[in-house]
Write a protein that holds these residues in place. Structure first.
Motif, PDB file in Angstrom:
ATOM      1  N   MET A  31       0.624  -1.122  -0.053  1.00 54.63           N
ATOM      2  CA  MET A  31      -0.019  -0.014  -0.009  1.00 54.63           C
ATOM      3  C   MET A  31       0.812   1.136  -0.025  1.00 54.63           C
ATOM      4  SD  MET A  31      -3.064   1.020   0.116  1.00 54.63           S
ATOM      5  CE  MET A  31      -3.966   2.191   0.685  1.00 54.63           C
ATOM      6  N   HIS A  32       1.990   1.106   0.854  1.00 51.56           N
ATOM      7  CA  HIS A  32       2.849   2.366   0.981  1.00 51.56           C
ATOM      8  C   HIS A  32       3.649   2.589  -0.385  1.00 51.56           C
ATOM      9  CE1 HIS A  32       5.536   5.307   2.533  1.00 51.56           C
ATOM     10  NE2 HIS A  32       6.568   4.683   1.873  1.00 51.56           N
ATOM     11  N   LEU A  33       3.967   1.612  -1.188  1.00 51.91           N
ATOM     12  CA  LEU A  33       4.635   1.636  -2.371  1.00 51.91           C
ATOM     13  C   LEU A  33       3.727   2.090  -3.363  1.00 51.91           C
ATOM     14  CD1 LEU A  33       7.041   1.078  -4.183  1.00 51.91           C
ATOM     15  CD2 LEU A  33       6.359  -1.209  -4.666  1.00 51.91           C
ATOM     16  N   ALA A  34       2.432   1.724  -3.552  1.00 54.23           N
ATOM     17  CA  ALA A  34       1.530   2.204  -4.548  1.00 54.23           C
ATOM     18  C   ALA A  34       1.095   3.543  -4.100  1.00 54.23           C
ATOM     19  CB  ALA A  34       0.129   1.479  -4.424  1.00 54.23           C
ATOM     20  N   ALA A  35       0.951   3.964  -2.942  1.00 59.21           N
ATOM     21  CA  ALA A  35       0.834   5.516  -2.520  1.00 59.21           C
ATOM     22  C   ALA A  35       1.965   6.344  -2.824  1.00 59.21           C
ATOM     23  CB  ALA A  35       0.388   5.769  -1.366  1.00 59.21           C
ATOM     24  N   SER A  36       3.045   5.807  -2.840  1.00 61.65           N
ATOM     25  CA  SER A  36       4.517   6.929  -3.116  1.00 61.65           C
ATOM     26  C   SER A  36       4.382   6.761  -4.565  1.00 61.65           C
ATOM     27  CB  SER A  36       5.612   5.769  -2.724  1.00 61.65           C
ATOM     28  OG  SER A  36       5.504   5.866  -1.161  1.00 61.65           O
ATOM     29  N   ILE A  37       4.412   5.721  -5.321  1.00 61.53           N
ATOM     30  CA  ILE A  37       4.467   5.683  -7.088  1.00 61.53           C
ATOM     31  C   ILE A  37       3.420   6.941  -7.558  1.00 61.53           C
ATOM     32  CG2 ILE A  37       4.087   4.475  -8.929  1.00 61.53           C
ATOM     33  CD1 ILE A  37       5.410   2.196  -7.585  1.00 61.53           C
ATOM     34  N   ALA A  38       1.898   6.625  -6.953  1.00 61.71           N
ATOM     35  CA  ALA A  38       1.016   7.691  -7.200  1.00 61.71           C
ATOM     36  C   ALA A  38       1.258   9.196  -6.937  1.00 61.71           C
ATOM     37  CB  ALA A  38      -0.440   7.231  -6.579  1.00 61.71           C
ATOM     38  N   LEU A  39       2.131   9.120  -5.840  1.00 63.19           N
ATOM     39  CA  LEU A  39       2.350  10.534  -5.493  1.00 63.19           C
ATOM     40  C   LEU A  39       3.491  11.159  -6.563  1.00 63.19           C
ATOM     41  CD1 LEU A  39       2.341  12.877  -3.226  1.00 63.19           C
ATOM     42  CD2 LEU A  39       4.227  11.830  -2.025  1.00 63.19           C
ATOM     43  N   ILE A  40       4.273  10.559  -6.798  1.00 61.95           N
ATOM     44  CA  ILE A  40       5.442  10.800  -7.698  1.00 61.95           C
ATOM     45  C   ILE A  40       4.782  11.165  -9.140  1.00 61.95           C
ATOM     46  CG2 ILE A  40       7.320   9.888  -9.221  1.00 61.95           C
ATOM     47  CD1 ILE A  40       8.166   8.393  -6.770  1.00 61.95           C
ATOM     48  N   ILE A  41       3.947  10.282  -9.441  1.00 60.76           N
ATOM     49  CA  ILE A  41       3.171  10.284 -11.025  1.00 60.76           C
ATOM     50  C   ILE A  41       2.351  12.023 -10.728  1.00 60.76           C
ATOM     51  CG2 ILE A  41       1.292   9.607 -12.370  1.00 60.76           C
ATOM     52  CD1 ILE A  41       2.426   6.862 -11.859  1.00 60.76           C
ATOM     53  N   VAL A  42       1.572  12.124  -9.642  1.00 57.25           N
ATOM     54  CA  VAL A  42       0.988  13.288  -9.597  1.00 57.25           C
ATOM     55  C   VAL A  42       1.607  14.553  -9.329  1.00 57.25           C
ATOM     56  CG1 VAL A  42      -0.827  14.745  -7.832  1.00 57.25           C
ATOM     57  CG2 VAL A  42      -1.177  12.055  -8.509  1.00 57.25           C
ATOM     58  N   SER A  43       2.970  14.439  -8.789  1.00 52.55           N
ATOM     59  CA  SER A  43       3.700  15.397  -8.864  1.00 52.55           C
ATOM     60  C   SER A  43       4.357  15.902 -10.060  1.00 52.55           C
ATOM     61  CB  SER A  43       5.030  15.071  -7.765  1.00 52.55           C
ATOM     62  OG  SER A  43       4.558  14.520  -6.558  1.00 52.55           O
ATOM     63  N   VAL A  44       4.670  14.739 -10.853  1.00 54.27           N
ATOM     64  CA  VAL A  44       5.268  15.357 -12.243  1.00 54.27           C
ATOM     65  C   VAL A  44       4.004  15.956 -13.024  1.00 54.27           C
ATOM     66  CG1 VAL A  44       6.298  14.216 -14.246  1.00 54.27           C
ATOM     67  CG2 VAL A  44       6.938  13.237 -12.047  1.00 54.27           C
ATOM     68  N   LEU A  45       2.928  15.306 -12.998  1.00 55.87           N
ATOM     69  CA  LEU A  45       1.694  16.018 -13.798  1.00 55.87           C
ATOM     70  C   LEU A  45       1.439  17.260 -13.418  1.00 55.87           C
ATOM     71  CD1 LEU A  45      -0.600  13.063 -13.965  1.00 55.87           C
ATOM     72  CD2 LEU A  45       0.601  13.982 -15.790  1.00 55.87           C
ATOM     73  N   LEU A  46       1.482  17.459 -11.894  1.00 54.25           N
ATOM     74  CA  LEU A  46       1.139  19.037 -11.210  1.00 54.25           C
ATOM     75  C   LEU A  46       2.235  19.872 -11.931  1.00 54.25           C
ATOM     76  CD1 LEU A  46      -0.499  20.718  -9.611  1.00 54.25           C
ATOM     77  CD2 LEU A  46       0.849  19.930  -7.723  1.00 54.25           C
ATOM     78  N   ILE A  47       3.685  19.610 -11.963  1.00 58.64           N
ATOM     79  CA  ILE A  47       4.751  20.346 -12.435  1.00 58.64           C
ATOM     80  C   ILE A  47       4.367  20.698 -13.975  1.00 58.64           C
ATOM     81  CG2 ILE A  47       7.270  20.270 -12.889  1.00 58.64           C
ATOM     82  CD1 ILE A  47       7.513  18.897 -10.248  1.00 58.64           C
ATOM     83  N   THR A  48       3.965  19.706 -14.634  1.00 57.58           N
ATOM     84  CA  THR A  48       3.745  19.840 -16.203  1.00 57.58           C
ATOM     85  C   THR A  48       2.726  20.796 -16.333  1.00 57.58           C
ATOM     86  OG1 THR A  48       4.490  17.563 -16.442  1.00 57.58           O
ATOM     87  CG2 THR A  48       3.460  18.815 -18.326  1.00 57.58           C
ATOM     88  N   VAL A  49       1.542  20.664 -15.621  1.00 56.51           N
ATOM     89  CA  VAL A  49       0.460  21.399 -15.738  1.00 56.51           C
ATOM     90  C   VAL A  49       0.550  22.920 -15.421  1.00 56.51           C
ATOM     91  CG1 VAL A  49      -1.906  22.024 -15.135  1.00 56.51           C
ATOM     92  CG2 VAL A  49      -1.207  19.697 -15.634  1.00 56.51           C
ATOM     93  N   VAL A  50       1.408  23.188 -14.351  1.00 57.16           N
ATOM     94  CA  VAL A  50       1.722  24.443 -13.904  1.00 57.16           C
ATOM     95  C   VAL A  50       2.626  25.192 -14.886  1.00 57.16           C
ATOM     96  CG1 VAL A  50       3.125  25.891 -12.068  1.00 57.16           C
ATOM     97  CG2 VAL A  50       1.304  24.135 -11.421  1.00 57.16           C
ATOM     98  N   LEU A  51       3.580  24.402 -15.318  1.00 57.13           N
ATOM     99  CA  LEU A  51       4.355  25.037 -16.352  1.00 57.13           C
ATOM    100  C   LEU A  51       3.735  25.265 -17.992  1.00 57.13           C
ATOM    101  CD1 LEU A  51       7.727  22.918 -15.762  1.00 57.13           C
ATOM    102  CD2 LEU A  51       7.460  25.547 -15.215  1.00 57.13           C
ATOM    103  N   LEU A  52       2.722  24.662 -18.122  1.00 57.37           N
ATOM    104  CA  LEU A  52       2.014  24.802 -19.218  1.00 57.37           C
ATOM    105  C   LEU A  52       1.136  26.177 -19.389  1.00 57.37           C
ATOM    106  CD1 LEU A  52       0.757  21.450 -20.439  1.00 57.37           C
ATOM    107  CD2 LEU A  52       2.357  22.691 -21.591  1.00 57.37           C
ATOM    108  N   GLN A  53       0.891  26.673 -17.949  1.00 56.01           N
ATOM    109  CA  GLN A  53      -0.036  27.607 -17.822  1.00 56.01           C
ATOM    110  C   GLN A  53       0.648  28.834 -18.296  1.00 56.01           C
ATOM    111  OE1 GLN A  53      -1.703  27.836 -14.000  1.00 56.01           O
ATOM    112  NE2 GLN A  53      -2.948  26.020 -14.149  1.00 56.01           N
ATOM    113  N   SER A  54      -0.202  29.997 -18.866  1.00 50.93           N
ATOM    114  CA  SER A  54       0.494  31.275 -19.385  1.00 50.93           C
ATOM    115  C   SER A  54       0.595  32.004 -18.254  1.00 50.93           C
ATOM    116  CB  SER A  54      -0.464  31.729 -20.433  1.00 50.93           C
ATOM    117  OG  SER A  54      -1.682  32.107 -20.057  1.00 50.93           O
TER     118      SER A  54
END
Length: 76
Positions: A1-24
């Motif tokens: 459970m901890h490993l799955a949550a950690s992997i999900a956190l990494i994926i969400v973090s990368v997606l959040l960084i990408t979306v913020v950088l795409l904003q004007s």
């Protein structure tokens, strides 16, 4: 459970960084930060089209990020 949550956190973090950088950018340097901040704060400038989608995705990813961060900290 901890490993799955950690992997999900990494994926969400990368997606959040990408979306913020795409904003004007909505301000023009320091003068925009001083004078244009009130207009953004009180919602006079609404996002339209692709920017609206990016704003909604950013909010969803930010909430997911905080929930997953708390979950990972709790599971340790």
């Amino acid at each position: 459970m901890h490993l799955a949550a950690s992997i999900a956190l990494i994926i969400v973090s990368v997606l959040l960084i990408t979306v913020v950088l795409l904003q004007s950018s909505k301000s023009s340097g320091l003068s925009g930060a001083i004078t244009g901040g009130a207009e953004q704060l009180f919602g006079k400038q609404k996002a339209r089209g692709f920017e609206a989608v990016l704003n909604k995705v950013t909010v969803v990813l930010a909430v997911l990020f905080f929930v997953l961060s708390i979950l990972v900290a709790y599971l340790v």
